[in-house]
Design an enzyme around this catalytic site. Structure first.
Site: not given
Length: 314
Positions: A159, A134, A47
């Site tokens: 994640k 991730y 993000t």
């Protein structure tokens, strides 16, 4: 390391109209996110447009996040790209005071789960920082690879950004049943773009923590949803899902790159202008901005009705 179960924040990276880093705006943005009660702050990650940052900008962002957070929440920094580039960013994060790393997928290259474990191990060796892996795009593990991560001492969790609940359930079960001394401490987190929509499903298989992009622009809705999840308030959770999170996710999925650009646009609409996105992302078109504004208003109207009903009941 602080328990990351709960709601995690992923700050946006502010740019000026001529695409320079705006650290003053970033400081205010981080301060607001810390005040929401998020369990972790993840700077310069997806993000935060990690792929668009120079190394110098990255250092400035991480240092600023660490300074503003001031120990109130752990600050994780993104690292990614090829193995050597990822190691360089990992070292820069450590030098800048980060508390941990989020290792993003290696750039472009397809690899096996065993190859991904090799990559993780290689990057983890660059610093003593705790590291979260991730899983998304070309970075895909299987149960054996998840168990193998337990042998990398600084890797503390996974994640997930793929959304395959069965696959995550299998990995959680394999790790917990492995008999490894770190098996119960290893964390699994929900990292889907609008994670609120799958928060219940992930929690049911042992991945209770989730990332919330909504915190960046509608913290009232994000925190109300998190309270409903925590307290088992199914009515509030379902109302917020249907009135805000579902229509937001539908709009967010309409254009590639809106997973970041629409969040940044939402911040501007709600009083925190953080500038444009950098290429190759594109800013939302006016009709989509108008639709986003209506979705935000719809969500806040729904929350106001819920709060009014609760006040009358008391």
């Amino acid at each position: 390391m602080q328990d990351l179960r709960g709601m995690m924040s992923f700050p946006l990276t502010p740019f000026t109209a001529d695409s320079r880093l705006d650290l003053d705006a970033f400081s205010g943005h981080v301060a607001a996110l810390v005040s929401t009660g998020a369990t972790g702050l993840f700077a310069a990650c997806g993000t935060g447009e990690f792929p668009a940052l120079s190394t110098g900008e990255y250092r400035d962002l991480v240092r600023t996040a660490v300074r503003v957070a001031d120990g109130r929440v752990p600050v994780f920094a993104g690292a990614g790209g090829g193995p050597e580039i990822a190691r360089d960013f990992a070292a820069a994060a450590a030098e800048s005071g980060a508390d941990g790393l989020l290792l993003l997928p290696p750039y472009l290259v397809e690899c096996s789960p065993a190859g991904l474990v090799r990559h993780v191990r290689h990057v983890a060796e660059a610093t003593p920082l705790p590291l979260l892996v991730y899983q998304r795009a070309n970075a895909v593990l299987d149960p054996d690879a998840a168990v193998a991560l337990l042998d990398v001492p600084t890797v503390v969790g996974l994640k997930d950004g793929r959304g395959d609940i069965e696959a995550i359930a299998r990995m959680v079960a394999a790790v917990r049943a492995s008999g490894h001394p770190r098996a119960e401490l290893f964390v699994f987190l929900n990292g889907l773009p609008t994670a609120e929509l799958t928060a219940s499903a992930y929690a049911a298989v042992g991945a209770g923590g989730y990332s919330s992009a909504a915190l960046c622009f509608v913290p009232d809705l994000a925190t109300a949803f998190h309270r409903a999840m925590r307290d088992g308030d199914e009515r509030t959770r379902r109302v917020l899902e249907s009135e805000f999170f579902l229509p937001f996710a539908e709009l967010r999925g309409r254009v590639p790159g809106y997973s970041v650009a629409l969040v940044k646009a939402g911040a501007a609409l709600t009083g925190t202008p953080l500038g444009p996105v950098r290429p190759p992302l594109v800013d939302p078109e006016p009709p989509d901005l108008e639709r986003l504004e209506r979705i935000i208003a719809r969500g806040r109207d729904a929350l106001a009705r819920i709060e009014t009903t609760e006040a009358v009941a008391r």
